[in-house]
Design an enzyme around this catalytic site. Structure first.
Site, mmCIF file in Angstrom:
data_model
loop_
_atom_site.group_PDB
_atom_site.id
_atom_site.type_symbol
_atom_site.label_atom_id
_atom_site.label_comp_id
_atom_site.label_asym_id
_atom_site.label_seq_id
_atom_site.Cartn_x
_atom_site.Cartn_y
_atom_site.Cartn_z
ATOM 1 N N ASN A 10 0.873 -1.184 0.000
ATOM 2 C CA ASN A 10 0.000 0.000 0.000
ATOM 3 C C ASN A 10 0.906 1.228 0.000
ATOM 4 O OD1 ASN A 10 -1.820 2.035 0.483
ATOM 5 N ND2 ASN A 10 -2.197 1.471 2.629
ATOM 6 N N TRP A 11 0.973 1.884 -1.152
ATOM 7 C CA TRP A 11 1.919 3.003 -1.297
ATOM 8 C C TRP A 11 1.365 4.297 -0.707
ATOM 9 C CZ3 TRP A 11 3.729 2.216 -7.082
ATOM 10 C CH2 TRP A 11 4.375 0.978 -7.179
ATOM 11 N N LYS A 12 0.090 4.288 -0.307
ATOM 12 C CA LYS A 12 -0.531 5.487 0.292
ATOM 13 C C LYS A 12 -0.311 6.692 -0.629
ATOM 14 C CE LYS A 12 0.319 3.371 4.717
ATOM 15 N NZ LYS A 12 0.358 3.526 6.163
ATOM 16 N N HIS A 96 -9.276 1.087 4.958
ATOM 17 C CA HIS A 96 -7.978 1.246 5.636
ATOM 18 C C HIS A 96 -8.151 2.179 6.836
ATOM 19 C CE1 HIS A 96 -3.836 2.455 6.379
ATOM 20 N NE2 HIS A 96 -3.494 1.325 5.792
ATOM 21 N N GLU A 98 -6.473 4.565 7.898
ATOM 22 C CA GLU A 98 -6.276 5.994 7.628
ATOM 23 C C GLU A 98 -7.524 6.606 7.017
ATOM 24 O OE1 GLU A 98 -2.612 5.516 5.484
ATOM 25 O OE2 GLU A 98 -1.661 4.871 7.352
ATOM 26 N N GLU A 168 -5.226 -5.241 10.658
ATOM 27 C CA GLU A 168 -4.188 -4.225 10.850
ATOM 28 C C GLU A 168 -4.418 -3.493 12.169
ATOM 29 O OE1 GLU A 168 -2.282 -2.952 6.956
ATOM 30 O OE2 GLU A 168 -4.076 -1.758 7.141
ATOM 31 N N GLY A 174 2.709 1.954 10.717
ATOM 32 C CA GLY A 174 3.646 3.063 10.564
ATOM 33 C C GLY A 174 4.400 3.414 11.835
ATOM 34 N N SER A 214 3.664 -2.467 10.277
ATOM 35 C CA SER A 214 5.123 -2.499 10.453
ATOM 36 C C SER A 214 5.750 -3.836 10.053
ATOM 37 C CB SER A 214 5.499 -2.112 11.893
ATOM 38 O OG SER A 214 5.093 -0.774 12.151
ATOM 39 N N GLY A 235 2.894 -1.148 4.296
ATOM 40 C CA GLY A 235 2.985 0.264 3.954
ATOM 41 C C GLY A 235 4.433 0.645 3.687
ATOM 42 N N GLY A 236 5.099 1.183 4.702
ATOM 43 C CA GLY A 236 6.445 1.744 4.551
ATOM 44 C C GLY A 236 7.424 0.837 3.814
HETATM 45 C C1 PEP Z 1 -0.591 -0.010 6.145
HETATM 46 O O1 PEP Z 1 -0.686 1.177 5.928
HETATM 47 O O2 PEP Z 1 -1.468 -0.764 5.746
HETATM 48 C C2 PEP Z 1 0.570 -0.485 6.891
HETATM 49 C C3 PEP Z 1 0.519 -1.687 7.377
HETATM 50 O O3 PEP Z 1 1.629 0.383 7.032
HETATM 51 P P1 PEP Z 1 3.090 0.027 7.646
HETATM 52 O O4 PEP Z 1 3.531 -1.245 7.009
HETATM 53 O O5 PEP Z 1 3.938 1.195 7.268
HETATM 54 O O6 PEP Z 1 2.896 -0.105 9.119
#
Ligand code: PEP
Length: 250
Positions: A10-12, A96, A98, A168, A174, A214, A235-236
């Site tokens: 997920n590149w957000k 999600h 966010e 999640e 994050g 994470s 994500g990251g």
């Molecule tokens: C996400 O945004 O779905 C996520 C899991 O982010 P991260 O891996 O950065 O925690």
């Protein structure tokens, strides 16, 4: 039952088109198509079409980060399921945290988006998860179970078969604070149990449940070793080819 793992990035709201193209070219170069994992990337809306062209003929699938439930009309700033299919999406992320936190997403709107995605033939990745206070006060399962019951309300058995669910925990997204494999397994098993109750054991056994929060190359193995963890929503660590490939090749 063996479930094919699914790793989704997920590149957000990150990367311009050229940066996104460079990233998928790096992913393509690092994968030979024999990985027994579904690999999915979710760029920004602006990059979907150019990325679809770069992905053409590769084993990597395209996802959008959201969709609107209406087919068309006066909904400024929104995209429909048909539009996402038109630019090459196979998957769509729904609900999600966010979007729940910053854009007013509720279980009711998750449900509408989910039904629209399924009706159009997109594969939904439905996100659920508790915030830290909810975990600390022992309400994790109340929250997650509620999100699933309400999010999936009215979804037929044949549609439920197509779903991916992403657990999640919001406190892990994050933050660098990953859930332990045991914490993930506990909730994943409860999610599978609830899906068995809502549908049947066959649907539950086939359901792929991703963990997100994470995930990194050095912690993915422990999570994937758990029987009810079927992949990761990342994500990251999905923003660099090397780290996402490290996760895909866990
Ligand atoms: C996400 O945004 O779905 C996520 C899991 O982010 P991260 O891996 O950065 O925690």
């Amino acid at each position: 039952m063996t479930r094919r793992p699914i790793m989704a990035g997920n590149w957000k709201m990150n990367m311009l088109v050229a940066e996104a193209e460079a990233l998928v070219n790096g992913l393509k170069a690092g994968l030979d198509g024999t990985e027994e994992v579904d690999v999915v990337v979710a760029p920004t809306y602006a990059s979907l079409y150019p990325i679809a062209k770069v992905l053409s003929g590769s084993s990597i699938d395209l996802a959008a980060q959201n969709l609107h439930w209406e087919a068309s009309g006066a909904y400024t700033g929104e995209l429909s399921a048909a539009m996402l299919l038109d630019v090459g999406c196979k998957y769509v992320i729904i609900g999600h945290s966010e979007r729940r936190q910053f854009f007013g997403e509720t279980d009711e709107t998750v449900n509408k988006r989910l039904k629209a995605a399924l009706a159009a033939g997109l594969i939904p990745i439905v996100c659920v998860g508790e915030v830290l206070e909810e975990r600390k006060s022992g309400r994790t399962w109340d929250v997650v179970g509620g999100q699933i019951r309400e999010g999936l309300d009215g979804v037929s058995r044949s549609d439920a078969e197509k779903l991916v669910i992403a657990y999640e925990p919001v406190w892990a997204i994050g933050t660098g604070e990953v859930a332990t494999p045991d914490q993930a397994q506990e909730i994943h098993a409860q999610i599978r149990g609830l899906v068995a109750e809502l549908y049947d054991q066959g649907i539950a056994d086939g359901l792929r449940i991703q963990y997100g929060g994470s995930v990194k190359p050095d912690n993915v193995r422990g999570l994937m070793d758990k029987p009810d963890v079927d992949g990761a929503l990342v994500g990251g660590a999905s923003l660099k080819a090397e780290s996402f490939l490290g996760i895909v090749k866990f």
